[in-house]
Write a protein that holds these residues in place. Structure first.
Motif, PDB file in Angstrom:
ATOM      1  N   LYS A 168     -53.206 -72.224  73.340  1.00 48.67           N
ATOM      2  CA  LYS A 168     -54.340 -72.887  73.986  1.00 48.67           C
ATOM      3  C   LYS A 168     -55.614 -72.081  73.802  1.00 48.67           C
ATOM      4  O   LYS A 168     -56.693 -72.634  73.579  1.00 48.67           O
ATOM      5  CB  LYS A 168     -54.055 -73.093  75.469  1.00 48.67           C
ATOM      6  CG  LYS A 168     -53.023 -74.165  75.745  1.00 48.67           C
ATOM      7  CD  LYS A 168     -52.751 -74.297  77.240  1.00 48.67           C
ATOM      8  CE  LYS A 168     -51.698 -75.363  77.518  1.00 48.67           C
ATOM      9  NZ  LYS A 168     -51.388 -75.463  78.957  1.00 48.67           N
ATOM     10  N   ARG A 171     -56.814 -72.574  70.177  1.00 50.45           N
ATOM     11  CA  ARG A 171     -57.346 -73.927  69.992  1.00 50.45           C
ATOM     12  C   ARG A 171     -58.702 -74.081  70.683  1.00 50.45           C
ATOM     13  O   ARG A 171     -59.616 -74.693  70.135  1.00 50.45           O
ATOM     14  CB  ARG A 171     -56.360 -74.956  70.529  1.00 50.45           C
ATOM     15  CG  ARG A 171     -55.154 -75.153  69.625  1.00 50.45           C
ATOM     16  CD  ARG A 171     -54.168 -76.117  70.238  1.00 50.45           C
ATOM     17  NE  ARG A 171     -53.073 -76.395  69.313  1.00 50.45           N
ATOM     18  CZ  ARG A 171     -51.946 -77.011  69.663  1.00 50.45           C
ATOM     19  NH1 ARG A 171     -51.766 -77.417  70.906  1.00 50.45           N
ATOM     20  NH2 ARG A 171     -51.005 -77.231  68.778  1.00 50.45           N
ATOM     21  N   ASN A 172     -58.846 -73.549  71.852  1.00 48.34           N
ATOM     22  CA  ASN A 172     -60.098 -73.666  72.588  1.00 48.34           C
ATOM     23  C   ASN A 172     -61.223 -72.902  71.912  1.00 48.34           C
ATOM     24  O   ASN A 172     -62.397 -73.176  72.159  1.00 48.34           O
ATOM     25  CB  ASN A 172     -59.929 -73.168  74.025  1.00 48.34           C
ATOM     26  CG  ASN A 172     -59.194 -74.169  74.895  1.00 48.34           C
ATOM     27  OD1 ASN A 172     -59.084 -75.334  74.546  1.00 48.34           O
ATOM     28  ND2 ASN A 172     -58.675 -73.712  76.009  1.00 48.34           N
ATOM     29  N   ASN A 173     -60.861 -71.950  71.065  1.00 51.52           N
ATOM     30  CA  ASN A 173     -61.884 -71.185  70.363  1.00 51.52           C
ATOM     31  C   ASN A 173     -62.654 -72.056  69.372  1.00 51.52           C
ATOM     32  O   ASN A 173     -63.711 -71.670  68.883  1.00 51.52           O
ATOM     33  CB  ASN A 173     -61.242 -70.010  69.621  1.00 51.52           C
ATOM     34  CG  ASN A 173     -62.267 -69.008  69.139  1.00 51.52           C
ATOM     35  OD1 ASN A 173     -63.091 -68.555  69.902  1.00 51.52           O
ATOM     36  ND2 ASN A 173     -62.220 -68.680  67.865  1.00 51.52           N
ATOM     37  N   ASN A 175     -64.183 -74.639  70.159  1.00 45.54           N
ATOM     38  CA  ASN A 175     -65.333 -75.153  70.893  1.00 45.54           C
ATOM     39  C   ASN A 175     -65.875 -74.048  71.780  1.00 45.54           C
ATOM     40  O   ASN A 175     -65.182 -73.544  72.645  1.00 45.54           O
ATOM     41  CB  ASN A 175     -64.922 -76.355  71.756  1.00 45.54           C
ATOM     42  CG  ASN A 175     -66.090 -76.953  72.509  1.00 45.54           C
ATOM     43  OD1 ASN A 175     -66.675 -76.305  73.381  1.00 45.54           O
ATOM     44  ND2 ASN A 175     -66.417 -78.187  72.187  1.00 45.54           N
ATOM     45  N   GLU A 178     -65.691 -74.577  75.586  1.00 49.02           N
ATOM     46  CA  GLU A 178     -64.320 -74.475  76.062  1.00 49.02           C
ATOM     47  C   GLU A 178     -63.843 -73.030  76.038  1.00 49.02           C
ATOM     48  O   GLU A 178     -63.116 -72.589  76.916  1.00 49.02           O
ATOM     49  CB  GLU A 178     -63.391 -75.343  75.204  1.00 49.02           C
ATOM     50  CG  GLU A 178     -63.613 -76.829  75.380  1.00 49.02           C
ATOM     51  CD  GLU A 178     -62.661 -77.641  74.526  1.00 49.02           C
ATOM     52  OE1 GLU A 178     -61.732 -77.052  73.949  1.00 49.02           O
ATOM     53  OE2 GLU A 178     -62.866 -78.861  74.433  1.00 49.02           O
ATOM     54  N   LEU A 179     -64.259 -72.285  75.016  1.00 49.71           N
ATOM     55  CA  LEU A 179     -63.858 -70.894  74.909  1.00 49.71           C
ATOM     56  C   LEU A 179     -64.406 -70.087  76.073  1.00 49.71           C
ATOM     57  O   LEU A 179     -63.702 -69.282  76.675  1.00 49.71           O
ATOM     58  CB  LEU A 179     -64.351 -70.291  73.598  1.00 49.71           C
ATOM     59  CG  LEU A 179     -64.060 -68.803  73.399  1.00 49.71           C
ATOM     60  CD1 LEU A 179     -62.561 -68.551  73.410  1.00 49.71           C
ATOM     61  CD2 LEU A 179     -64.661 -68.303  72.109  1.00 49.71           C
ATOM     62  N   GLU A 181     -65.151 -71.167  79.013  1.00 43.78           N
ATOM     63  CA  GLU A 181     -64.407 -71.550  80.212  1.00 43.78           C
ATOM     64  C   GLU A 181     -63.027 -70.908  80.215  1.00 43.78           C
ATOM     65  O   GLU A 181     -62.549 -70.413  81.242  1.00 43.78           O
ATOM     66  CB  GLU A 181     -64.283 -73.076  80.260  1.00 43.78           C
ATOM     67  CG  GLU A 181     -63.531 -73.574  81.488  1.00 43.78           C
ATOM     68  CD  GLU A 181     -63.374 -75.088  81.469  1.00 43.78           C
ATOM     69  OE1 GLU A 181     -62.636 -75.590  82.321  1.00 43.78           O
ATOM     70  OE2 GLU A 181     -63.987 -75.737  80.598  1.00 43.78           O
ATOM     71  N   THR A 182     -62.379 -70.888  79.052  1.00 46.11           N
ATOM     72  CA  THR A 182     -61.052 -70.287  78.943  1.00 46.11           C
ATOM     73  C   THR A 182     -61.099 -68.796  79.231  1.00 46.11           C
ATOM     74  O   THR A 182     -60.261 -68.251  79.946  1.00 46.11           O
ATOM     75  CB  THR A 182     -60.481 -70.512  77.530  1.00 46.11           C
ATOM     76  OG1 THR A 182     -60.468 -71.904  77.261  1.00 46.11           O
ATOM     77  CG2 THR A 182     -59.072 -69.963  77.420  1.00 46.11           C
TER      78      THR A 182
END
Length: 199
Positions: A168, A171-173, A175, A178-179, A181-182
């Motif tokens: 996850k 994958r979030n990297n 965007n 999103e990164l 937030e992650t």
């Protein structure tokens, strides 16, 4: 089958398939077995894991397709030792000998630069925080060195299921929002793992 051929003679299978890029993990007997059979067709770059039972990761570039530019070796335990202070329990869990190789090369056909990353993360399914921390280190290093739209190929044996935090995070990297937030969510995990050294 391909899997059967790989078990019998991996170099022969690779030469038959003739890929432009090779990324291998858990390679045993690299110097005696892989290198002599692949060196004529590929520029090969290998690094051993720091371990009692070392194995190697390998990146191979087809000579007719790429021009080599640079190689960077990343040792996760060195990154942790440089930036964090661990207690005895954390030492045994986090100071693994896993490594990554980053290769920069030029694709001869269009003269574009390509970055290939190959790594092998910790194996234990009960220690996902260790694997997460390893992959966080390499991605953050890549972010500092390269641009978001650079041609980057990220390969490896991540020892992680598709629904894992490790996958996850990768994958979030893709965007940046999103990164961010992650990373915010992971900060609590990271802080619970080890304490940042203050200078």
């Amino acid at each position: 089958s391909l899997s059967a051929n790989l078990k019998i003679n991996p170099p022969k299978t690779i030469l038959n398939l003739s890929p432009d890029i090779i990324c291998l993990q858990e390679v045993d007997h690299y110097n005696e077995f892989y290198f002599p059979k692949l060196k004529d067709d590929y520029d090969l770059y290998a690094e051993e894991k720091v371990s009692t039972y070392p194995d190697s990761i390998v990146i191979g570039l087809k000579k007719e397709t790429f021009t080599f530019c640079s190689k960077t070796i990343i040792t996760y335990r060195n990154l942790i030792l440089n930036d964090y202070e661990l207690n005895q329990s954390e030492n045994s869990r986090f100071l693994k000998g896993h490594v990554a190789i980053v290769i920069e090369a030029i694709f001869k056909k269009n003269n574009e630069k390509i970055i290939i990353v190959n790594t092998h993360l910790h194996w234990d399914p009960k220690e996902e925080d260790v694997k997460l921390f390893q992959v966080m280190q390499i991605i953050q290093l890549m972010e500092r060195k390269y641009k978001f739209n650079d041609n980057i190929i990220f390969c490896g044996d991540l020892n992680s299921m598709p629904e894992s935090t490790v996958i996850k995070f990768i994958r979030n990297n893709q965007n940046k929002n999103e990164l961010f937030e992650t990373k915010s969510k992971l900060k609590t995990i990271k802080d619970s793992i080890i304490k940042q050294r203050t200078i």
